[in-house]
Design a protein around this motif. Structure first.
Motif, PDB file in Angstrom:
ATOM      1  N   ARG A   1       0.844  -0.864  -0.146  1.00 36.02           N
ATOM      2  CA  ARG A   1       0.150  -0.017   0.111  1.00 36.02           C
ATOM      3  C   ARG A   1       1.106   1.403   0.175  1.00 36.02           C
ATOM      4  O   ARG A   1       2.114   1.240   0.791  1.00 36.02           O
TER       5      ARG A   1
ATOM      6  N   PRO B   1       1.223   5.786  -0.578  1.00 36.34           N
ATOM      7  CA  PRO B   1       0.509   6.880  -0.755  1.00 36.34           C
ATOM      8  C   PRO B   1       0.396   7.489  -1.996  1.00 36.34           C
ATOM      9  O   PRO B   1       1.420   7.450  -2.824  1.00 36.34           O
TER      10      PRO B   1
ATOM     11  N   GLU C   1      -4.655   6.096  -0.441  1.00 37.39           N
ATOM     12  CA  GLU C   1      -3.604   5.257  -0.384  1.00 37.39           C
ATOM     13  C   GLU C   1      -3.529   4.140  -1.918  1.00 37.39           C
ATOM     14  O   GLU C   1      -5.173   4.097  -1.908  1.00 37.39           O
TER      15      GLU C   1
END
Ligand SMILES: [Zn+2]
Ligand SMILES: [Zn+2]
Length: 377
Positions: free
Chosen positions: A139, A141, A211
């Motif tokens: 994951r 940003p 995200e």
């Protein structure tokens, strides 16, 4: 504002030292300094761009954030709002003196299509995962245009206005002593527009951070330092430019039993001195189960045993490595009286046998003896 990769701007490698970065910036600064290129807007833009890159890459924290998150990592506020201050006079002053410190520090540059910046993601794997390969979800940003204001940062129904202070130029001229100097507009911070009513959703940034989840196929056999490139998953391009790439950097965690060297695995196996003397078989672990290791009689400590094909298959191809077991002979501790008695009895019997039971000790003792004789002791 279109943003090029800071490393590209300075023409340095991503692993460049601070000295290299300083050198590269000095070279560019000498070339594009506005004093040397009066009236040349392109040179000035290049100068500012280099300065910005220099500021980020010589600050360890900013550089690390930039390596991982690209411009988003060092430019918390989006274009036209707040803005990343490239005008810190500190580092600049030591090159050109205080007067110029905040003159050329503003934002600027031409709006051109630019490829997005490459990003780095550090991925820690266990040895087992690295050897077998794995599909990992990561994951990270990412900045996307705010849907409410379509990226303008202005409250829906309103528009950013031309900055009244600079008339949209982003720069203002002011008199300072003998100099007429051009300065980044303090009101709009160089963007040329001001937002009177910021979009409540993105607070005027025009972008919001989200995200995203990516699936990474880690091939079998990777090792620390290997990188996996995910094309187009880096920072998005500006003005229609293509996105940068994401590099997943592999870091293999320490293993409690094995260490890896290229395709081979190493482990230490403690054995009793009785097994070492008499020989025997013992079970040793491998990454895919156990194997029996034969210890021949008279094995000395430190001896290495090779178990074929129980190492790693290298990710770039080639033969599977071996598992190399190094035996360590363990001295027994916490003995009972009976055990001590047996050992003393054993020692007497060994002494009676002379040098043949302890060939190393005997040749060492002989060496010590002749050493003392030479010294006349
Ligand atoms: Zn918005
Ligand atoms: Zn302005």
């Amino acid at each position: 504002m279109a943003k090029r990769d800071y490393y590209d701007v300075l023409g340095v490698q991503r692993n460049a030292s601070e000295a290299d970065i300083k050198k590269a910036f000095r070279r560019l600064a000498m070339k594009y300094h506005p004093d040397r290129n009066p009236g040349d807007n392109e040179a000035e833009a290049k100068f500012k761009e280099a300065k910005l890159a220099y500021d980020v890459l010589t600050d360890a924290k900013k550089r690390s954030a930039y390596d991982q998150f690209g411009h988003a990592g060092v430019d918390g506020a989006g274009p036209g709002f707040g803005g990343f201050s490239g005008g810190a006079p500190g580092d600049f002053a030591d090159i050109f003196g205080d007067v110029f410190g905040d003159i050329f520090g503003g934002r600027g540059g031409t709006r051109r299509s630019q490829r997005g910046v490459d990003l780095r993601y550090d991925l820690a794997l266990t040895l087992e995962e690295a050897v077998a390969g794995k599909e990992v979800k990561i994951r990270l940003p990412t900045w996307v245009d705010c849907q409410f204001c379509n990226g303008s940062g202005a409250k829906p129904g309103t528009k950013p206005k031309t900055c009244p202070t600079c008339g949209g130029h982003g720069q203002v001229r002011m008199q300072q002593g003998f100099f007429s100097i051009q300065q980044t507009c303090p009101e709009c911070r160089g963007s040329g527009t001001v937002i009177e009513e910021p979009c409540p959703h993105c607070r005027g940034r025009g972008r919001i951070q989200e995200e995203k989840t990516l699936s990474v196929k880690v091939p079998a056999g990777v090792d620390t330092g290997d990188r996996i490139r995910l094309a187009g998953e880096g920072e998005r391009g500006e003005q229609g430019g293509p996105a940068g790439d994401l590099y997943v950097q592999i870091q293999v965690k320490e293993h409690p039993i094995f260490t890896r060297e290229d395709a081979n695995l190493y482990c230490q196996v403690p054995i009793s001195f009785v097994i070492a003397a008499l020989g025997g078989e013992l079970e040793v672990p491998t990454l895919d189960g156990k194997v029996m290791l034969k210890i021949p009689p008279g094995t000395q400590t430190g001896k290495m045993f090779r178990v074929r094909n129980k190492g790693v298959k290298p990710v770039r191809g080639g033969v599977v490595g071996d598992l190399i077991c190094r035996v360590l002979i363990e001295t027994p501790v916490d003995l009972t009286e009976r055990q001590k008695e047996l050992l003393r009895e054993f020692e007497v019997s060994v002494q009676e046998g002379g040098s043949r039971h302890n060939p190393q000790s005997h040749s060492w003792l002989d060496g010590v003896k002749s050493f003392f004789e030479k010294m006349g002791l």
